[in-house]
Design an enzyme around this catalytic site. Structure first.
Site, PDB file in Angstrom:
ATOM      1  N   SER A 106       0.714  -1.259   0.197  1.00 42.00           N
ATOM      2  CA  SER A 106      -0.208   0.178   0.036  1.00 42.00           C
ATOM      3  C   SER A 106       0.809   0.609   0.037  1.00 42.00           C
ATOM      4  O   SER A 106       1.871   0.799   0.402  1.00 42.00           O
ATOM      5  CB  SER A 106      -0.659   0.111   1.072  1.00 42.00           C
ATOM      6  OG  SER A 106      -1.475   1.197   1.864  1.00 42.00           O
ATOM      7  N   TYR A 129      -1.831   6.089  -4.639  1.00 44.72           N
ATOM      8  CA  TYR A 129      -3.284   6.302  -4.017  1.00 44.72           C
ATOM      9  C   TYR A 129      -3.466   8.407  -4.596  1.00 44.72           C
ATOM     10  O   TYR A 129      -1.807   8.013  -5.267  1.00 44.72           O
ATOM     11  CB  TYR A 129      -3.266   6.561  -2.766  1.00 44.72           C
ATOM     12  CG  TYR A 129      -4.388   5.705  -2.686  1.00 44.72           C
ATOM     13  CD1 TYR A 129      -5.763   5.610  -2.277  1.00 44.72           C
ATOM     14  CD2 TYR A 129      -4.000   5.347  -1.229  1.00 44.72           C
ATOM     15  CE1 TYR A 129      -6.506   4.272  -2.050  1.00 44.72           C
ATOM     16  CE2 TYR A 129      -4.973   4.457   0.111  1.00 44.72           C
ATOM     17  CZ  TYR A 129      -6.170   4.565  -0.214  1.00 44.72           C
ATOM     18  OH  TYR A 129      -6.413   3.572   0.358  1.00 44.72           O
ATOM     19  N   THR A 155      -5.492   2.790  -7.173  1.00 44.14           N
ATOM     20  CA  THR A 155      -7.234   2.507  -6.833  1.00 44.14           C
ATOM     21  C   THR A 155      -7.584   4.635  -6.571  1.00 44.14           C
ATOM     22  O   THR A 155      -6.888   5.228  -6.078  1.00 44.14           O
ATOM     23  CB  THR A 155      -6.593   2.716  -5.185  1.00 44.14           C
ATOM     24  OG1 THR A 155      -5.570   1.319  -4.553  1.00 44.14           O
ATOM     25  CG2 THR A 155      -7.756   2.753  -4.161  1.00 44.14           C
ATOM     26  N   LYS A 251      -8.289   0.062  -9.488  1.00 43.95           N
ATOM     27  CA  LYS A 251      -8.664  -0.905  -9.019  1.00 43.95           C
ATOM     28  C   LYS A 251      -9.849   0.068  -8.279  1.00 43.95           C
ATOM     29  O   LYS A 251      -9.902   1.389  -7.960  1.00 43.95           O
ATOM     30  CB  LYS A 251      -7.668  -1.160  -7.532  1.00 43.95           C
ATOM     31  CG  LYS A 251      -8.216  -1.552  -6.497  1.00 43.95           C
ATOM     32  CD  LYS A 251      -7.392  -2.204  -5.103  1.00 43.95           C
ATOM     33  CE  LYS A 251      -7.782  -2.641  -3.965  1.00 43.95           C
ATOM     34  NZ  LYS A 251      -8.338  -1.451  -2.664  1.00 43.95           N
ATOM     35  N   HIS A 275     -13.561  -0.996  -2.307  1.00 38.80           N
ATOM     36  CA  HIS A 275     -12.902  -0.678  -1.010  1.00 38.80           C
ATOM     37  C   HIS A 275     -13.601  -1.719  -0.245  1.00 38.80           C
ATOM     38  O   HIS A 275     -13.101  -1.212   1.567  1.00 38.80           O
ATOM     39  CB  HIS A 275     -12.244   0.280  -0.251  1.00 38.80           C
ATOM     40  CG  HIS A 275     -11.401   1.238  -0.159  1.00 38.80           C
ATOM     41  ND1 HIS A 275     -10.691   1.326  -1.446  1.00 38.80           N
ATOM     42  CD2 HIS A 275     -10.863   0.680   0.346  1.00 38.80           C
ATOM     43  CE1 HIS A 275      -9.421   1.687  -0.374  1.00 38.80           C
ATOM     44  NE2 HIS A 275      -9.315   1.719   0.313  1.00 38.80           N
TER      45      HIS A 275
HETATM   46  C1  FNR Z   1      -8.149  -1.315   2.771  1.00 37.43           C
HETATM   47  N1  FNR Z   1      -7.883  -1.636   1.012  1.00 37.43           N
HETATM   48  C2  FNR Z   1      -6.383  -0.356   0.849  1.00 37.43           C
HETATM   49  N2  FNR Z   1      -7.034  -0.362  -0.596  1.00 37.43           N
HETATM   50  C3  FNR Z   1      -5.944   0.092  -1.720  1.00 37.43           C
HETATM   51  O1  FNR Z   1      -5.976   0.473  -2.176  1.00 37.43           O
HETATM   52  N3  FNR Z   1      -5.240   0.553  -0.488  1.00 37.43           N
HETATM   53  C4  FNR Z   1      -5.088   0.840   0.911  1.00 37.43           C
HETATM   54  O2  FNR Z   1      -4.264   1.632   1.319  1.00 37.43           O
HETATM   55  C5  FNR Z   1      -5.651   0.571   1.630  1.00 37.43           C
HETATM   56  N4  FNR Z   1      -6.577   0.210   3.381  1.00 37.43           N
HETATM   57  C6  FNR Z   1      -6.935  -0.847   3.661  1.00 37.43           C
HETATM   58  C7  FNR Z   1      -6.507  -1.169   4.713  1.00 37.43           C
HETATM   59  C8  FNR Z   1      -7.436  -1.817   5.083  1.00 37.43           C
HETATM   60  C9  FNR Z   1      -7.270  -2.490   6.667  1.00 37.43           C
HETATM   61  C10 FNR Z   1      -8.993  -2.969   4.688  1.00 37.43           C
HETATM   62  C11 FNR Z   1      -8.870  -3.536   5.300  1.00 37.43           C
HETATM   63  C12 FNR Z   1      -8.656  -2.260   3.342  1.00 37.43           C
HETATM   64  C13 FNR Z   1      -8.750  -2.296   0.831  1.00 37.43           C
HETATM   65  C14 FNR Z   1      -8.231  -3.391   0.336  1.00 37.43           C
HETATM   66  O3  FNR Z   1      -7.143  -3.719  -0.505  1.00 37.43           O
HETATM   67  C15 FNR Z   1      -9.354  -4.490  -0.690  1.00 37.43           C
HETATM   68  O4  FNR Z   1     -10.167  -3.639  -1.756  1.00 37.43           O
HETATM   69  C16 FNR Z   1     -10.402  -4.911   0.336  1.00 37.43           C
HETATM   70  O5  FNR Z   1      -9.985  -5.009   1.475  1.00 37.43           O
HETATM   71  C17 FNR Z   1     -11.147  -6.066  -0.243  1.00 37.43           C
HETATM   72  O6  FNR Z   1     -12.137  -6.231   1.109  1.00 37.43           O
HETATM   73  P1  FNR Z   1     -11.200  -7.916   2.216  1.00 37.43           P
HETATM   74  O7  FNR Z   1     -11.008  -8.631   2.044  1.00 37.43           O
HETATM   75  O8  FNR Z   1     -11.097  -7.093   3.331  1.00 37.43           O
HETATM   76  O9  FNR Z   1     -13.440  -8.092   2.016  1.00 37.43           O
END
Ligand code: FNR
Length: 382
Positions: A106, A129, A155, A251, A275
């Site tokens: 990330s 991001y 993203t 994404k 997300h």
């Molecule tokens: C995320 N997600 C996320 N996505 C991204 O592009 N950059 C990021 O820094 C983050 N940070 C993040 C933190 C936490 C704690 C979570 C739970 C999620 C979203 C992540 O990449 C992904 O899209 C989701 O987590 C998918 O859903 P599930 O597998 O958690 O149900």
């Protein structure tokens, strides 16, 4: 505690982590309806059981952007992963590496790009991001390229952060800033030891490297709100292309029209995602959005999907609905918080076994054979 599924890892993570961190991982936006639907809708997709088809030879392997994957899965970018376990991004990346799948770092990771890449053999994926400071974006893209990252995950569903009530109540966001206080806390000694409190686990490595000083974020969610850029448009993607010539995945796509635009733009892939229900509550679950998107763009770019994947059966469901591969966020974050690298490796092993069972009993010997034929055709209401 006996661990046999990602549900068990969730419980184990809750026992170990301070509440503000557990709820940061576990929670979603607003009333968390989309978060719930992601899991529920996926679990309701009926698999079609087939029998007596000699399924002794079966492979979960696949290929994506010229890379071999032991199964059609990658670890999603998850911010602050280094707060769930000591140097958490390195531990999770090593686990993914050992199990033959990609790890995505990330933008808002604790360990910087330069720390994670040398720790693994596979090329790393990097997630970007859109921040107001384009100098930062250029800087991280150049660093990701120089370090040898293979794939960019861009993203686009966070032009503004969705309100997460749990974070407000836990002190993760706003003036209570739990991040400021947790270092002094003696309430969670296992966790404090686990993350290595002296190593500034709340420092965002990629950003500190750019700024040339520790970030020490006290109001993480407030910081996201101040630095994320709602003016983002397809033009910014053209700009990013100038600094990135490798595969680029967009994404956060949930609509077939946006998926078509991604094809027009020339993206190599998309992630169908809301997300993990952390942004706009009330949008469709990924399981419901995916078939329409696959109808619109299947074969024109790679389709990845996430949000709600908790086990190997869910991976088979997403592929049968039209995805080429899936990502998992929370499932691996729980395992990492509970048992570090070994936990993530065990989780991936569990998910692979679950996937094999689902493939065996739906009659799919290869990932290519996981099609809509593996699902019972019941008209679904949206
Ligand atoms: C995320 N997600 C996320 N996505 C991204 O592009 N950059 C990021 O820094 C983050 N940070 C993040 C933190 C936490 C704690 C979570 C739970 C999620 C979203 C992540 O990449 C992904 O899209 C989701 O987590 C998918 O859903 P599930 O597998 O958690 O149900």
């Amino acid at each position: 505690m006996i661990i046999s599924s990602s549900k068990d890892y969730r419980k184990a993570a809750q026992r170990r982590l301070p509440p503000f961190l557990f709820h940061y991982i576990d929670g979603g936006a607003y009333d968390e309806a989309t978060l719930k639907n992601n899991v529920d809708d996926l679990s309701k997709i009926a698999l079609r059981q087939r029998i007596l088809r000699n399924m002794a030879e079966l492979s979960t392997e696949t290929e994506l952007f010229g890379e071999k994957l032991a199964m059609p899965l990658a670890l999603a970018p998850v911010g602050l992963t280094g707060m769930y376990a000591k140097r958490g991004e390195v531990q999770a990346a090593k686990a993914a590496d050992n199990k033959g799948i990609p790890f995505t770092l990330s933008t808002v990771s604790v360990c910087p790009i330069e720390e994670v890449v040398p720790a693994i053999r596979r090329p790393m994926w990097f997630q970007l991001y859109v921040l107001r400071d384009r100098g930062f974006m250029k800087n991280v893209l150049e660093r990701a390229k120089a370090a040898g990252c293979s794939t960019l995950v861009f993203t686009v569903d966070m032009p503004v952060p969705g309100a997460r009530y749990r974070d407000a109540h836990s002190g993760m966001s706003g003036p209570n800033a739990a991040i400021r206080r947790y270092a002094q806390s003696t309430l969670y000694p296992h966790w404090a030891w686990h993350v290595g409190l002296n190593g500034r686990p709340h420092d965002l490595g990629n950003i500190s490297k750019y700024l040339g000083k520790p970030t020490g974020l006290e109001d993480y969610i407030g910081w996201l709100g101040a630095n994320f850029d709602p003016s983002i448009s397809w033009k910014d993607l053209e700009w990013i292309r100038e600094f990135w010539d490798g595969p680029m995945i967009i994404k956060g796509i949930l609509d077939p029209d946006d998926a078509r635009d991604a094809v027009t733009f020339g993206a190599d892939g998309i992630v169908v995602s809301n997300h993990g229900g952390r942004q706009l509550d009330g949008v469709l679950s990924s399981a419901k959005a995916l078939p329409m998107i696959a109808d619109a763009v299947k074969g024109k770019l790679k389709i990845l999907a996430d949000s709600g994947v908790r086990n190997g059966l869910d991976i088979v469901r997403m592929i049968a609905l039209g995805a080429d591969a899936c990502l998992i966020g929370r499932a691996f974050a729980y395992a990492l918080a509970a048992e570090g690298q070994a936990g993530v490796e065990n989780l991936l092993e569990i998910m692979k076994k679950e996937m094999r069972v689902a493939m065996t009993l739906t009659g799919a010997k290869t990932v290519a054979e996981i099609t809509s034929d593996c699902l019972v055709k019941i008209e679904q209401e949206i």
